[in-house]
Design a protein around this motif. Structure first.
Motif, PDB file in Angstrom:
ATOM      1  N   ILE A 276      34.220  86.223  82.118  1.00 49.66           N
ATOM      2  CA  ILE A 276      34.193  85.843  81.598  1.00 49.66           C
ATOM      3  C   ILE A 276      33.578  86.949  80.306  1.00 49.66           C
ATOM      4  CG2 ILE A 276      32.574  84.402  79.794  1.00 49.66           C
ATOM      5  CD1 ILE A 276      32.825  82.428  81.397  1.00 49.66           C
ATOM      6  N   SER A 277      33.129  87.805  81.038  1.00 48.94           N
ATOM      7  CA  SER A 277      32.135  89.229  80.692  1.00 48.94           C
ATOM      8  C   SER A 277      33.561  90.278  80.429  1.00 48.94           C
ATOM      9  CB  SER A 277      30.804  89.587  81.328  1.00 48.94           C
ATOM     10  OG  SER A 277      31.764  89.932  83.049  1.00 48.94           O
ATOM     11  N   HIS A 278      34.627  90.580  80.693  1.00 47.18           N
ATOM     12  CA  HIS A 278      35.329  90.903  80.209  1.00 47.18           C
ATOM     13  C   HIS A 278      36.319  90.466  79.797  1.00 47.18           C
ATOM     14  CE1 HIS A 278      33.428  93.124  83.991  1.00 47.18           C
ATOM     15  NE2 HIS A 278      33.392  94.210  82.847  1.00 47.18           N
ATOM     16  N   SER A 279      36.278  89.802  79.109  1.00 47.59           N
ATOM     17  CA  SER A 279      37.319  88.570  78.023  1.00 47.59           C
ATOM     18  C   SER A 279      37.192  89.331  76.690  1.00 47.59           C
ATOM     19  CB  SER A 279      36.833  87.440  77.452  1.00 47.59           C
ATOM     20  OG  SER A 279      37.389  86.601  76.595  1.00 47.59           O
TER      21      SER A 279
ATOM     22  N   ARG B 156      33.605  88.400  75.201  1.00 40.87           N
ATOM     23  CA  ARG B 156      32.821  89.359  75.676  1.00 40.87           C
ATOM     24  C   ARG B 156      31.512  89.909  75.164  1.00 40.87           C
ATOM     25  NH1 ARG B 156      36.949  92.417  74.119  1.00 40.87           N
ATOM     26  NH2 ARG B 156      35.919  93.977  73.102  1.00 40.87           N
ATOM     27  N   GLY B 157      31.428  90.297  73.767  1.00 36.52           N
ATOM     28  CA  GLY B 157      29.832  90.490  72.898  1.00 36.52           C
ATOM     29  C   GLY B 157      28.651  89.193  73.709  1.00 36.52           C
ATOM     30  N   LYS B 158      29.450  88.400  73.431  1.00 36.84           N
ATOM     31  CA  LYS B 158      28.293  87.612  73.518  1.00 36.84           C
ATOM     32  C   LYS B 158      27.624  87.313  75.180  1.00 36.84           C
ATOM     33  CE  LYS B 158      26.841  82.873  72.395  1.00 36.84           C
ATOM     34  NZ  LYS B 158      27.216  81.285  71.462  1.00 36.84           N
TER      35      LYS B 158
ATOM     36  N   ALA C 140      41.238  72.830  72.089  1.00 40.55           N
ATOM     37  CA  ALA C 140      42.092  73.906  73.048  1.00 40.55           C
ATOM     38  C   ALA C 140      41.659  75.422  71.906  1.00 40.55           C
ATOM     39  CB  ALA C 140      43.470  73.681  71.473  1.00 40.55           C
ATOM     40  N   ASN C 141      41.003  75.631  70.778  1.00 44.37           N
ATOM     41  CA  ASN C 141      40.462  77.092  70.825  1.00 44.37           C
ATOM     42  C   ASN C 141      39.578  77.535  71.408  1.00 44.37           C
ATOM     43  OD1 ASN C 141      41.796  77.113  68.182  1.00 44.37           O
ATOM     44  ND2 ASN C 141      40.829  75.778  67.064  1.00 44.37           N
ATOM     45  N   THR C 142      38.955  76.951  72.058  1.00 42.41           N
ATOM     46  CA  THR C 142      37.763  77.418  73.805  1.00 42.41           C
ATOM     47  C   THR C 142      38.040  77.607  73.930  1.00 42.41           C
ATOM     48  OG1 THR C 142      35.637  76.034  72.125  1.00 42.41           O
ATOM     49  CG2 THR C 142      35.149  76.808  74.520  1.00 42.41           C
ATOM     50  N   ALA C 143      38.291  79.049  74.973  1.00 46.52           N
ATOM     51  CA  ALA C 143      38.367  79.773  76.086  1.00 46.52           C
ATOM     52  C   ALA C 143      38.508  79.053  77.228  1.00 46.52           C
ATOM     53  CB  ALA C 143      38.100  80.917  76.784  1.00 46.52           C
ATOM     54  N   ASN C 144      39.194  78.909  78.016  1.00 40.85           N
ATOM     55  CA  ASN C 144      38.784  77.793  79.454  1.00 40.85           C
ATOM     56  C   ASN C 144      38.661  78.476  80.344  1.00 40.85           C
ATOM     57  OD1 ASN C 144      38.549  74.852  80.288  1.00 40.85           O
ATOM     58  ND2 ASN C 144      40.487  74.771  78.895  1.00 40.85           N
ATOM     59  N   TYR C 145      38.111  78.498  81.317  1.00 46.43           N
ATOM     60  CA  TYR C 145      38.137  79.692  82.638  1.00 46.43           C
ATOM     61  C   TYR C 145      37.718  79.148  84.305  1.00 46.43           C
ATOM     62  CZ  TYR C 145      37.065  83.027  79.830  1.00 46.43           C
ATOM     63  OH  TYR C 145      37.670  84.741  78.607  1.00 46.43           O
ATOM     64  N   HIS C 146      38.960  78.549  84.818  1.00 48.00           N
ATOM     65  CA  HIS C 146      38.584  78.116  86.631  1.00 48.00           C
ATOM     66  C   HIS C 146      38.047  78.607  87.499  1.00 48.00           C
ATOM     67  CE1 HIS C 146      42.131  74.421  84.647  1.00 48.00           C
ATOM     68  NE2 HIS C 146      42.192  75.627  83.821  1.00 48.00           N
TER      69      HIS C 146
ATOM     70  N   GLU D  22      30.163  84.450  90.503  1.00 46.92           N
ATOM     71  CA  GLU D  22      30.601  85.715  90.606  1.00 46.92           C
ATOM     72  C   GLU D  22      32.382  86.367  89.480  1.00 46.92           C
ATOM     73  OE1 GLU D  22      29.020  90.370  92.066  1.00 46.92           O
ATOM     74  OE2 GLU D  22      30.069  88.630  93.020  1.00 46.92           O
ATOM     75  N   ASP D  23      33.103  85.501  90.351  1.00 48.78           N
ATOM     76  CA  ASP D  23      34.030  86.139  90.115  1.00 48.78           C
ATOM     77  C   ASP D  23      34.363  85.391  87.955  1.00 48.78           C
ATOM     78  OD1 ASP D  23      37.030  86.560  90.202  1.00 48.78           O
ATOM     79  OD2 ASP D  23      36.825  84.415  89.750  1.00 48.78           O
TER      80      ASP D  23
END
Length: 304
Positions: free
Chosen positions: A56-59, A65-67, A32-38, A50-51
């Motif tokens: 993710i890049s603007h997290s 965000r840095g990575k 649960a600690n790892t960010a999830n993106y759908h 692309e979306d």
């Protein structure tokens, strides 16, 4: 493990990676600690990928965000998204067509990686540009299929369920019917057709249509395919991509631009009419959306 990794062509132990290490990595990934993106299913083709990269890049997570910012700087020269101005979602006479199974995000990502490596060289010899069918709506795609005969060449990305996709079959059928140069690109999970595949065609399209389709498929699979090993290193991918680019005809094909729908094309187009209901249902088939959110994160890390 096979749910997450294509294990057919390599063994992790050869790289000093144990199953336990992979197991621990995925346990961490799925916590649960790892960010999830759908993936946004309202978007299509490369715009969907692309979306998610943009999100993710603007997290808001500074570490993520840095990575991702670092990864995106590297990826920007390797992957071509739909928003690239030199690529058009519209079908034009003389274009080079890239065909994938609709809603197969992994195959769509493969096209993005391929174009990231050969797009510039292709556009130098193809003024009409490049068309990626995956970037079109199903309605626009069905219209474009009637213009396959006018294209410079057709690149068919073969993934695990390509031969179950009516649109992929139709692209192959139309191209072969009009002697359009075809370039099969087989990805690691693709399996060449068997006798059972032929029987499935008869059940799906009927005896007469399936016989004609079978003969065109036989001609298609006599063409030497280009392997594109998506889990390989960048140098290998570059060599494979260049071998594909070298097979694109340098000169336009002599063809009429007045109409792409000859009798043969209409006969091939009937595949969609015969199977239209199954085709639309297949776009929601979980097998065609096997590229899960977790795999998206892993894949982007591996690609970048």
């Amino acid at each position: 493990l096979n749910v997450y990794l294509a294990m057919a062509d390599f063994k992790l132990v050869e790289y000093g990676i144990t199953d336990e290490a992979v197991s621990n990595a995925y346990r961490w990934l799925l916590t649960a600690n790892t960010a999830n993106y759908h993936l946004d299913q309202n978007l299509i083709g490369r715009s969907r990928l692309e979306d998610i990269v943009n999100r993710i890049s603007h997290s808001p997570n500074a570490r993520t965000r840095g990575k991702m910012s670092c990864l995106m700087n590297v990826a920007s020269n390797r992957i071509s998204f739909r928003s690239t101005t030199s690529l058009s979602p519209e079908m034009k006479p003389g274009t080079v067509v890239f065909s994938t199974m609709p809603n197969d995000d992994e195959a769509t990502a493969t096209v993005g990686i391929l174009l990231g490596k050969v797009q510039a060289s292709l556009l130098e010899i193809v003024p009409a540009g490049i068309t990626v069918l995956a970037d079109m709506s199903l309605e626009a795609m069905e219209e474009a299929l009637g213009m396959i005969s006018l294209s410079r060449a057709v690149v068919v990305i073969l993934s695990s369920h390509s031969l179950k996709s009516v649109h992929q079959l139709q692209v192959i059928s139309n191209a072969i019917a009009h002697d359009v140069p075809c370039i099969p690109v087989n990805t690691p999970n693709f399996r060449f057709p068997t006798q059972q595949s032929v029987q499935d065609l008869k059940v799906r399209f009927g005896e007469e249509a399936s016989e004609e389709l079978e003969s065109r498929l036989q001609l298609f699979f006599k063409i030497i395919s280009v392997p594109f090993t998506t889990h390989a290193g960048q140098k290998v991918l570059a060599v494979q991509a260049e071998s594909l680019a070298a097979r694109i005809p340098k000169q336009p094909r002599p063809c009429s631009v007045s109409s792409g729908r000859t009798a043969d094309a209409e006969k091939a187009m009937s595949l969609v009419k015969v199977d239209s209901q199954n085709s639309r249902q297949s776009t929601t088939d979980p097998r065609e959306r096997k590229f899960t959110e977790q795999q998206a994160l892993v894949c982007m890390e591996l690609v970048c």
